[in-house]
Scaffold this motif. Structure first.
Motif, PDB file in Angstrom:
ATOM      1  N   SER A  38     -41.435  48.227 -41.784  1.00 31.84           N
ATOM      2  CA  SER A  38     -40.762  46.800 -41.955  1.00 31.84           C
ATOM      3  C   SER A  38     -41.929  46.065 -42.489  1.00 31.84           C
ATOM      4  O   SER A  38     -41.361  45.091 -43.128  1.00 31.84           O
ATOM      5  CB  SER A  38     -40.437  46.588 -40.454  1.00 31.84           C
ATOM      6  OG  SER A  38     -41.891  46.649 -39.459  1.00 31.84           O
ATOM      7  N   ILE A  39     -43.064  46.115 -42.249  1.00 33.96           N
ATOM      8  CA  ILE A  39     -43.930  45.288 -43.092  1.00 33.96           C
ATOM      9  C   ILE A  39     -43.953  45.262 -44.736  1.00 33.96           C
ATOM     10  O   ILE A  39     -43.726  44.191 -45.384  1.00 33.96           O
ATOM     11  CB  ILE A  39     -45.525  45.562 -42.868  1.00 33.96           C
ATOM     12  CG1 ILE A  39     -45.715  45.144 -41.337  1.00 33.96           C
ATOM     13  CG2 ILE A  39     -46.298  44.836 -43.630  1.00 33.96           C
ATOM     14  CD1 ILE A  39     -47.192  45.696 -40.848  1.00 33.96           C
ATOM     15  N   ILE A  40     -43.570  46.426 -45.119  1.00 39.49           N
ATOM     16  CA  ILE A  40     -43.445  46.484 -46.379  1.00 39.49           C
ATOM     17  C   ILE A  40     -42.218  45.880 -47.100  1.00 39.49           C
ATOM     18  O   ILE A  40     -42.251  45.116 -47.851  1.00 39.49           O
ATOM     19  CB  ILE A  40     -43.283  48.238 -47.023  1.00 39.49           C
ATOM     20  CG1 ILE A  40     -44.799  48.709 -46.875  1.00 39.49           C
ATOM     21  CG2 ILE A  40     -42.635  48.260 -48.579  1.00 39.49           C
ATOM     22  CD1 ILE A  40     -44.741  50.416 -47.031  1.00 39.49           C
ATOM     23  N   LEU A  41     -40.936  46.220 -46.363  1.00 40.54           N
ATOM     24  CA  LEU A  41     -39.607  45.714 -46.815  1.00 40.54           C
ATOM     25  C   LEU A  41     -39.809  44.076 -46.552  1.00 40.54           C
ATOM     26  O   LEU A  41     -39.300  43.310 -47.539  1.00 40.54           O
ATOM     27  CB  LEU A  41     -38.589  46.131 -45.863  1.00 40.54           C
ATOM     28  CG  LEU A  41     -38.370  47.651 -46.041  1.00 40.54           C
ATOM     29  CD1 LEU A  41     -37.077  48.010 -45.214  1.00 40.54           C
ATOM     30  CD2 LEU A  41     -37.888  47.959 -47.578  1.00 40.54           C
ATOM     31  N   SER A  42     -40.267  43.619 -45.373  1.00 44.99           N
ATOM     32  CA  SER A  42     -40.454  42.118 -45.476  1.00 44.99           C
ATOM     33  C   SER A  42     -41.311  41.564 -46.427  1.00 44.99           C
ATOM     34  O   SER A  42     -41.155  40.417 -46.856  1.00 44.99           O
ATOM     35  CB  SER A  42     -40.979  41.690 -43.981  1.00 44.99           C
ATOM     36  OG  SER A  42     -42.157  42.341 -43.687  1.00 44.99           O
ATOM     37  N   THR A  43     -42.338  42.308 -46.902  1.00 42.36           N
ATOM     38  CA  THR A  43     -43.145  41.677 -47.861  1.00 42.36           C
ATOM     39  C   THR A  43     -42.628  41.709 -49.068  1.00 42.36           C
ATOM     40  O   THR A  43     -43.110  40.582 -49.843  1.00 42.36           O
ATOM     41  CB  THR A  43     -44.375  42.460 -48.074  1.00 42.36           C
ATOM     42  OG1 THR A  43     -45.239  42.495 -46.577  1.00 42.36           O
ATOM     43  CG2 THR A  43     -45.508  41.759 -48.975  1.00 42.36           C
ATOM     44  N   VAL A  44     -41.880  42.500 -49.688  1.00 39.85           N
ATOM     45  CA  VAL A  44     -41.312  42.407 -50.756  1.00 39.85           C
ATOM     46  C   VAL A  44     -40.367  41.297 -50.862  1.00 39.85           C
ATOM     47  O   VAL A  44     -40.199  40.618 -51.906  1.00 39.85           O
ATOM     48  CB  VAL A  44     -40.187  43.597 -50.973  1.00 39.85           C
ATOM     49  CG1 VAL A  44     -39.106  43.426 -51.944  1.00 39.85           C
ATOM     50  CG2 VAL A  44     -41.054  44.932 -50.895  1.00 39.85           C
ATOM     51  N   ILE A  45     -39.577  40.909 -49.807  1.00 39.48           N
ATOM     52  CA  ILE A  45     -38.673  39.725 -49.707  1.00 39.48           C
ATOM     53  C   ILE A  45     -39.472  38.339 -49.864  1.00 39.48           C
ATOM     54  O   ILE A  45     -39.126  37.572 -50.826  1.00 39.48           O
ATOM     55  CB  ILE A  45     -37.776  39.519 -48.383  1.00 39.48           C
ATOM     56  CG1 ILE A  45     -37.035  40.718 -48.457  1.00 39.48           C
ATOM     57  CG2 ILE A  45     -37.176  38.228 -48.477  1.00 39.48           C
ATOM     58  CD1 ILE A  45     -36.114  40.878 -47.160  1.00 39.48           C
ATOM     59  N   PHE A  46     -40.595  38.325 -49.199  1.00 35.99           N
ATOM     60  CA  PHE A  46     -41.620  37.476 -49.273  1.00 35.99           C
ATOM     61  C   PHE A  46     -42.219  36.976 -50.861  1.00 35.99           C
ATOM     62  O   PHE A  46     -42.414  36.002 -51.191  1.00 35.99           O
ATOM     63  CB  PHE A  46     -42.774  37.786 -48.492  1.00 35.99           C
ATOM     64  CG  PHE A  46     -43.967  36.596 -48.424  1.00 35.99           C
ATOM     65  CD1 PHE A  46     -43.749  35.325 -47.542  1.00 35.99           C
ATOM     66  CD2 PHE A  46     -45.320  36.840 -48.897  1.00 35.99           C
ATOM     67  CE1 PHE A  46     -44.714  34.460 -47.486  1.00 35.99           C
ATOM     68  CE2 PHE A  46     -46.249  35.915 -48.819  1.00 35.99           C
ATOM     69  CZ  PHE A  46     -45.946  34.799 -48.097  1.00 35.99           C
ATOM     70  N   MET A  47     -42.683  38.248 -51.430  1.00 33.03           N
ATOM     71  CA  MET A  47     -42.967  38.116 -52.925  1.00 33.03           C
ATOM     72  C   MET A  47     -41.889  37.575 -53.678  1.00 33.03           C
ATOM     73  O   MET A  47     -41.992  37.033 -54.809  1.00 33.03           O
ATOM     74  CB  MET A  47     -43.741  39.578 -53.077  1.00 33.03           C
ATOM     75  CG  MET A  47     -44.991  40.015 -52.473  1.00 33.03           C
ATOM     76  SD  MET A  47     -46.420  38.759 -52.466  1.00 33.03           S
ATOM     77  CE  MET A  47     -47.448  39.822 -51.811  1.00 33.03           C
ATOM     78  N   PHE A  48     -40.792  38.204 -53.598  1.00 29.09           N
ATOM     79  CA  PHE A  48     -39.687  37.648 -54.292  1.00 29.09           C
ATOM     80  C   PHE A  48     -39.640  36.312 -54.175  1.00 29.09           C
ATOM     81  O   PHE A  48     -39.476  35.496 -55.368  1.00 29.09           O
ATOM     82  CB  PHE A  48     -38.425  38.347 -53.843  1.00 29.09           C
ATOM     83  CG  PHE A  48     -37.091  37.585 -54.773  1.00 29.09           C
ATOM     84  CD1 PHE A  48     -36.909  37.994 -56.029  1.00 29.09           C
ATOM     85  CD2 PHE A  48     -36.398  36.801 -54.213  1.00 29.09           C
ATOM     86  CE1 PHE A  48     -35.551  37.657 -56.715  1.00 29.09           C
ATOM     87  CE2 PHE A  48     -35.189  36.272 -54.821  1.00 29.09           C
ATOM     88  CZ  PHE A  48     -35.013  36.771 -56.026  1.00 29.09           C
ATOM     89  N   GLY A  49     -39.427  35.426 -53.221  1.00 29.88           N
ATOM     90  CA  GLY A  49     -39.288  34.151 -52.965  1.00 29.88           C
ATOM     91  C   GLY A  49     -40.714  33.443 -53.522  1.00 29.88           C
ATOM     92  O   GLY A  49     -40.457  32.430 -54.354  1.00 29.88           O
ATOM     93  N   MET A  50     -41.924  34.212 -53.822  1.00 28.27           N
ATOM     94  CA  MET A  50     -43.014  33.315 -54.424  1.00 28.27           C
ATOM     95  C   MET A  50     -42.911  33.435 -55.695  1.00 28.27           C
ATOM     96  O   MET A  50     -43.176  32.317 -56.316  1.00 28.27           O
ATOM     97  CB  MET A  50     -44.197  34.071 -53.702  1.00 28.27           C
ATOM     98  CG  MET A  50     -44.848  33.873 -52.425  1.00 28.27           C
ATOM     99  SD  MET A  50     -46.487  34.576 -52.009  1.00 28.27           S
ATOM    100  CE  MET A  50     -47.334  33.955 -53.422  1.00 28.27           C
ATOM    101  N   ASN A  51     -42.332  34.482 -56.135  1.00 27.32           N
ATOM    102  CA  ASN A  51     -42.268  34.663 -57.558  1.00 27.32           C
ATOM    103  C   ASN A  51     -41.298  33.305 -58.161  1.00 27.32           C
ATOM    104  O   ASN A  51     -41.411  33.116 -59.329  1.00 27.32           O
ATOM    105  CB  ASN A  51     -41.680  35.936 -58.026  1.00 27.32           C
ATOM    106  CG  ASN A  51     -41.928  36.562 -59.451  1.00 27.32           C
ATOM    107  OD1 ASN A  51     -42.960  35.886 -59.991  1.00 27.32           O
ATOM    108  ND2 ASN A  51     -41.166  37.208 -60.040  1.00 27.32           N
ATOM    109  N   MET A  52     -40.151  33.041 -57.506  1.00 24.72           N
ATOM    110  CA  MET A  52     -39.237  31.929 -57.731  1.00 24.72           C
ATOM    111  C   MET A  52     -39.854  30.526 -57.737  1.00 24.72           C
ATOM    112  O   MET A  52     -39.578  30.005 -58.668  1.00 24.72           O
ATOM    113  CB  MET A  52     -38.006  31.972 -56.942  1.00 24.72           C
ATOM    114  CG  MET A  52     -37.169  33.149 -56.838  1.00 24.72           C
ATOM    115  SD  MET A  52     -36.415  33.680 -58.435  1.00 24.72           S
ATOM    116  CE  MET A  52     -37.452  34.843 -59.196  1.00 24.72           C
TER     117      MET A  52
END
Length: 414
Positions: A328-342
């Protein structure tokens, strides 16, 4: 498929490969050191190291003053490369001494803080050198150099540790030697890349030039600081939310996830020079977003399937007991990093201040929801922040690019 299109596809793949390799190599020393500590000393101390690394990331990013990005926009019109080198050395040295001096007031061993400081100093040298390269050289050549120096930095950090550990039992001391050597190497690289022809004279003139440079890059500095706090806030909060082995598991998983963030960042670094030349939100922006979405899907699939097992092996903890938490931490971090990239897209506009504004807004909303109303849930905090950043960044970037005053913004950027 025509020969021209095949050639273009090969160049794209090669460019992206070097970008990803450079970013993974940049993040690898912290991950490898965390692995070594977790295996040789224990999970809890590994968690403490991750917390120290998170704090250092925020402090050293603040000290970076956004210079690596600002040199691309400023185009060495008012300052030369030596101004950037000297200013970066001043700021990095100051924050290093301050962090080590403050170590006794933290619940983190001083030797771990010192180790983190030396590793962050090495990163600072590479980052500033990359900023100069990305302005001077074609982006593919700059990314090759970036990948090469990060790989060499990784080797210089790790190889002495393996050698020295045969003769000394103190693994932390061995790690500090490796980190110190990598620091010397990367700053020598930067010195060779940025010294230029101007005679060295640190006095009132240089102090004034460095102050003017820092002032000119102020919005980039604020943006970088907020982004650093955004990306490292889960690691910083972990020390107050977890204890014992759970702190270690959460900490090492977040440390591993920095590699995933670097993969997103490699995509941005590849697109940054291209987007900085665009006056309107168009095909190149859409391609950047689609590429980031593809990375999101691939990493989410891997995060659900094989990454939790890999993390448990790398950091030496029980897979069955902690599998769901790690996933769950890995999956939520992937979404978090995508948002930061935008939010990175604001760097190519005259509205640079929107990047920290969107990040602060997203963090604040997520923090209020998942602390004051639902109780702290680190996965919910990450997902809510990531979604909020992505939606806000995409909507606002489209709107600001329609601004009639946007044309010429790159030349007028502070």
């Amino acid at each position: 498929m025509s020969r021209l299109s095949i050639s273009a596809l090969v160049r794209w793949a090669e460019h992206h490969l070097f970008g990803v390799a450079g970013q993974v190599a940049a993040a690898a020393p912290v991950v490898l050191v965390t692995m070594i500590i977790s295996h040789q000393v224990g999970l809890e101390l590994a968690g403490k190291f991750v917390v120290a690394a998170g704090i250092a990331a925020v402090l050293f990013t603040a000290a970076s003053l956004g210079l690596a990005a600002f040199v691309v926009v400023e185009k060495l019109q008012q300052f030369d490369t030596r101004d950037f080198l000297i200013t970066r050395a001043f700021s990095a040295g100051f924050v290093s001494l301050a962090f080590i001096a403050g170590a006794p007031f933290l619940s983190i061993p001083t030797e771990l803080v010192t180790l983190v400081v030396m590793m962050r100093l090495a990163d600072a040298g590479v980052e500033m050198s990359w900023g100069i390269d990305i302005y001077r050289l074609p982006s593919d050549q700059a990314m090759r150099r970036y990948a090469s120096v990060n790989t060499l930095k990784l080797i210089v950090t790790v190889v002495p540790v393996a050698f020295l550990y045969l003769f000394a039992g103190d693994i932390i001391a061995c790690l500090m030697v490796g980190a110190g050597l990598s620091c010397v190497f990367t700053w020598y690289w930067l010195h060779q890349n940025a010294w230029g022809d101007r005679s060295f004279r640190v006095g009132a003139g240089q102090v004034r030039r460095s102050a003017n440079l820092a002032r000119g890059a102020s919005w980039f500095a604020i943006s970088y600081l907020v982004v650093a706090f955004t990306s490292n806030s889960p690691r910083i909060l972990a020390d107050s939310l977890f204890a014992g082995d759970m702190l270690g598991v959460v900490g090492v998983t977040l440390s591993f996830c920095t590699i995933l963030g670097m993969i997103f960042l490699s995509s941005w670094l590849r697109w940054f020079p291209k987007l900085s030349r665009e006056l309107w939100f168009g095909a190149k922006h859409i391609m950047f977003v689609l590429e980031s979405l593809l990375i999101l899907l691939i990493l989410a699939f891997l995060g659900y399937t094989i990454m939790p097992k890999i993390v448990s092996i790398l950091f030496n903890f029980d897979y069955i007991e902690y599998k769901e938490e790690v996933r769950s931490i890995i999956l939520s971090t992937v979404i978090f990093m995508f948002g930061m990239n935008m939010t990175n897209m604001f760097k190519t506009t005259k509205f640079v201040w929107l990047e920290p504004a969107v990040s602060i807004f997203s963090l604040s909303v997520s923090y209020v929801i998942f602390v004051h109303f639902m109780g702290f849930l680190i996965e919910g905090y990450l997902v809510a922040s990531g979604v909020c950043m992505a939606v806000s960044a995409l909507a606002l970037n489209y709107l600001v690019h329609k601004d009639s005053m946007y044309r010429g913004a790159h030349e007028k950027a502070p």
